[in-house]
Design a protein around this motif. Structure first.
Motif, PDB file in Angstrom:
ATOM      1  N   ILE A   1      15.631  73.738  52.647  1.00 28.68           N
ATOM      2  CA  ILE A   1      15.945  72.601  52.121  1.00 28.68           C
ATOM      3  C   ILE A   1      15.098  72.512  50.727  1.00 28.68           C
ATOM      4  O   ILE A   1      13.711  72.530  50.846  1.00 28.68           O
ATOM      5  N   LEU A   2      15.527  72.693  49.418  1.00 28.09           N
ATOM      6  CA  LEU A   2      14.647  72.603  48.256  1.00 28.09           C
ATOM      7  C   LEU A   2      15.055  71.569  47.463  1.00 28.09           C
ATOM      8  O   LEU A   2      16.078  70.860  46.995  1.00 28.09           O
ATOM      9  N   ASP A   3      13.787  71.066  46.895  1.00 31.05           N
ATOM     10  CA  ASP A   3      13.859  69.754  45.783  1.00 31.05           C
ATOM     11  C   ASP A   3      14.846  70.325  44.621  1.00 31.05           C
ATOM     12  O   ASP A   3      14.186  71.220  44.040  1.00 31.05           O
ATOM     13  N   ALA A   4      15.833  69.437  44.395  1.00 25.71           N
ATOM     14  CA  ALA A   4      16.476  69.881  43.231  1.00 25.71           C
ATOM     15  C   ALA A   4      16.057  68.783  42.029  1.00 25.71           C
ATOM     16  O   ALA A   4      17.201  68.631  41.189  1.00 25.71           O
ATOM     17  N   GLY A   5      15.275  68.020  42.042  1.00 28.44           N
ATOM     18  CA  GLY A   5      14.805  67.123  40.925  1.00 28.44           C
ATOM     19  C   GLY A   5      15.497  65.794  41.267  1.00 28.44           C
ATOM     20  O   GLY A   5      15.370  65.441  42.329  1.00 28.44           O
ATOM     21  N   THR A   6      15.770  65.023  40.236  1.00 30.46           N
ATOM     22  CA  THR A   6      16.473  63.859  40.483  1.00 30.46           C
ATOM     23  C   THR A   6      17.770  63.693  39.857  1.00 30.46           C
ATOM     24  O   THR A   6      18.171  64.353  39.085  1.00 30.46           O
ATOM     25  N   ASP A   7      18.475  62.682  40.339  1.00 30.67           N
ATOM     26  CA  ASP A   7      19.704  62.247  39.876  1.00 30.67           C
ATOM     27  C   ASP A   7      19.630  61.292  38.665  1.00 30.67           C
ATOM     28  O   ASP A   7      18.615  60.998  37.940  1.00 30.67           O
ATOM     29  N   ASP A   8      20.858  60.839  38.246  1.00 29.13           N
ATOM     30  CA  ASP A   8      20.613  59.895  36.932  1.00 29.13           C
ATOM     31  C   ASP A   8      20.075  58.447  37.127  1.00 29.13           C
ATOM     32  O   ASP A   8      19.871  57.889  36.410  1.00 29.13           O
ATOM     33  N   ASP A   9      20.015  58.145  38.617  1.00 31.97           N
ATOM     34  CA  ASP A   9      19.323  56.983  38.823  1.00 31.97           C
ATOM     35  C   ASP A   9      17.868  57.307  39.202  1.00 31.97           C
ATOM     36  O   ASP A   9      17.220  56.294  39.832  1.00 31.97           O
ATOM     37  N   GLY A  10      17.498  58.473  39.023  1.00 38.72           N
ATOM     38  CA  GLY A  10      15.972  58.870  39.466  1.00 38.72           C
ATOM     39  C   GLY A  10      15.558  59.022  40.898  1.00 38.72           C
ATOM     40  O   GLY A  10      14.616  58.878  41.335  1.00 38.72           O
ATOM     41  N   ASN A  11      16.592  58.956  41.639  1.00 41.07           N
ATOM     42  CA  ASN A  11      16.587  59.527  43.060  1.00 41.07           C
ATOM     43  C   ASN A  11      16.355  61.055  43.211  1.00 41.07           C
ATOM     44  O   ASN A  11      17.108  61.740  42.813  1.00 41.07           O
ATOM     45  N   THR A  12      15.193  61.345  44.182  1.00 34.88           N
ATOM     46  CA  THR A  12      15.339  62.849  44.532  1.00 34.88           C
ATOM     47  C   THR A  12      16.425  63.270  45.191  1.00 34.88           C
ATOM     48  O   THR A  12      16.885  62.653  46.259  1.00 34.88           O
ATOM     49  N   VAL A  13      16.941  64.450  44.762  1.00 32.39           N
ATOM     50  CA  VAL A  13      18.157  65.036  45.530  1.00 32.39           C
ATOM     51  C   VAL A  13      17.537  66.506  45.904  1.00 32.39           C
ATOM     52  O   VAL A  13      16.655  67.141  45.221  1.00 32.39           O
ATOM     53  N   CYS A  14      18.332  67.022  46.983  1.00 31.01           N
ATOM     54  CA  CYS A  14      17.824  68.330  47.478  1.00 31.01           C
ATOM     55  C   CYS A  14      19.248  69.122  47.602  1.00 31.01           C
ATOM     56  O   CYS A  14      20.378  68.744  47.937  1.00 31.01           O
ATOM     57  N   ILE A  15      19.114  70.365  47.653  1.00 30.31           N
ATOM     58  CA  ILE A  15      19.881  71.592  47.970  1.00 30.31           C
ATOM     59  C   ILE A  15      19.471  72.328  49.181  1.00 30.31           C
ATOM     60  O   ILE A  15      18.522  72.494  49.481  1.00 30.31           O
ATOM     61  N   THR A  16      20.608  72.953  49.529  1.00 39.32           N
ATOM     62  CA  THR A  16      20.209  74.013  50.908  1.00 39.32           C
ATOM     63  C   THR A  16      19.652  75.311  50.179  1.00 39.32           C
ATOM     64  O   THR A  16      20.110  75.622  49.011  1.00 39.32           O
ATOM     65  N   GLY A  17      19.068  76.119  50.987  1.00 40.35           N
ATOM     66  CA  GLY A  17      18.519  77.482  50.486  1.00 40.35           C
ATOM     67  C   GLY A  17      19.300  78.457  50.614  1.00 40.35           C
ATOM     68  O   GLY A  17      19.372  79.684  49.981  1.00 40.35           O
TER      69      GLY A  17
END
Length: 450
Positions: free
Chosen positions: A392-408
């Motif tokens: 699970i990798l940190d993908a930054g934030t979405d347009d609302d400022g929420n942290t989003v993640c992607i799989t490795g």
């Protein structure tokens, strides 16, 4: 969504080149007894990372156009450990450079370079985002220009580096070579990270980017001039005792707003790095290709990447899909594992809650606190598990400022003869990989949990 830090780079020769690499089942032995590897002669700490270059995944299509304690450096990390860096000294000047087993050139941006955007319009040099003012060839007493040739790399997203070539003394972690051919581009369209000023490529000479022309638009396989990359030169000059180097990449801490993460592992020249190892190890052949037909060959093989056969990917439900594939490269320049579509789909469905595919980006997004299913890679009959922390990798934030993640472990495309797959840092965090450029073998040793 902010996805710039996820991007990965595939360095290839000019887009006009005509090489053709075809995926195949290697005729070399599937596995060998693991090689006995001594401690390294030179150990270079990896002390920072920087954001990944633009998607190596999307640029894999470019590959299909081609046929053709001492001695250990510490590696560093920055911006969520998206790219591994170390210091390189050229002509007495020291820079931070990307460590990449998926490309072959050593290059540094030239002082007084010109910066462009991806549409070809001039920009300020700050826009390119290099970490220094560049390499000053005039300030190096050992630099020798290579006239009437050009250094030229193009990227599928429009980035490019172009300019001159030369020879100079290059040092990495105490390992020093003389008369090393390097690229010194003075034209760049580059989405830089503000940290690195170049790259140290560790793959084979077939991927170097020198051409017998001064016009970059005329660079092609017909005027390609392969040359010895840095480590190959070191072996030929006797600067290192053994013809192999090892890479130990540590996973970094995901600290919000952190710009640097120290002590992210080692690149070790001539032996093993100082990390704790498990007994599980295997030595497998690197896949080579016929220079004339693109087919597997044991007599006239040409080597490009550190390419291996994967026996299997094992995870819950993996028995329902074909999980063996070949033409998979071990690449420190790619963050993610890029596996066949069916494998990625089946594995990402096992997260709780399930990972979901975003059609626009082509990435599987997942709840940052999801339960990670087990995943392992079998090479040469030996099983190498991947730690759940790498999936699970940190993908930054979405347009609302929420942290989003992607799989490795992500979709690398259909399992077809014209595709190539990658075991990137997600896999490499769990092993020490040792690359023997003389026997064209790769030894993978499982690391103890850290």
């Amino acid at each position: 969504m902010v996805l710039a830090s996820l991007s990965v780079l595939l360095l290839v020769c000019a887009a006009t080149a005509e090489f053709n690499i075809v995926r195949h089942v290697s005729h070399a032995p599937r596995s060998l007894e693991p090689a006995v590897i001594p401690e390294a002669q030179f150990v270079v700490p990896i002390t920072s990372t920087a954001p990944r270059r633009k998607s190596k995944k999307s640029n894999l299509e470019s590959l299909r156009a081609f046929a053709a304690p001492n001695n250990t450096a510490v590696l560093e990390g920055a911006d969520f450990d998206q790219e591994y860096l170390t210091e390189v000294t050229v002509g007495g000047q020291t820079f931070t450079a990307i460590v990449d087993t998926g490309s072959s050139d050593t290059w540094l941006i030239n002082k007084d370079f010109k910066c462009f955007n991806l549409t070809g319009f001039p920009e300020s040099t700050e826009t390119c985002g290099f970490g220094s003012a560049g390499f000053d060839t005039n300030a190096s007493s050992t630099f020798q220009s290579f006239p009437k040739v050009s250094f030229n790399i193009s990227y599928g997203d429009g980035e490019f580096l172009s300019g001159g070539l030369g020879f100079d003394t290059v040092s990495v972690g105490g390992l020093t070579v003389t008369q090393q051919e390097i690229g010194v581009p003075d034209l760049a369209a580059w989405n830089g990270d503000g940290v690195n000023s170049g790259l140290i490529g560790l793959a084979y000479s077939g991927l170097t980017s020198a051409f017998n022309t001064t016009d970059p638009t005329k660079a092609s396989s017909k005027n390609h001039i392969p040359y010895d990359p840095f480590f190959f030169t070191a072996v030929k000059q006797g600067a290192v005792s053994n013809p192999f180097f090892s890479l130990a990449l540590n996973r970094g801490a995901l600290v919000v707003n952190a710009t640097e993460d120290l002590n992210l592992g080692f690149i070790a020249f001539g032996g093993m790095p100082p990390v704790d190892l498990d007994k599980t190890a295997v030595t497998v052949p690197v896949q080579g290709y016929s220079a004339s037909t693109g087919e597997p060959s044991s007599t006239d093989a040409v080597f490009f990447y550190y390419t291996v056969d994967v026996d299997a990917y094992t995870f819950p439900g993996s028995t329902k899909v074909a999980t063996s594939n070949n033409n998979t490269i071990l690449d420190s320049g790619t963050t993610l594992n890029l596996v066949p579509t069916k494998v990625a789909k089946a594995y990402n469905a096992q997260f709780v809650p399930k990972a979901t595919l975003d059609r626009d980006s082509g990435l599987y997004f997942v709840d940052c606190n999801a339960t990670v299913p087990a995943f392992s890679v079998t090479l040469g009959g030996k099983v190498f598990p991947i730690d759940a922390r790498d999936q699970i990798l940190d993908a930054g934030t979405d347009d609302d400022g929420n942290t989003v993640c992607i799989t490795g472990t992500q979709d690398g495309g259909a399992d077809t003869p014209d595709n190539v797959f990658i075991l990137g840092d997600v896999f490499l965090h769990n092993v020490v990989s040792t690359f023997n450029i003389q026997t064209n073998e790769l030894t993978v040793t499982r690391r103890k949990k850290y």
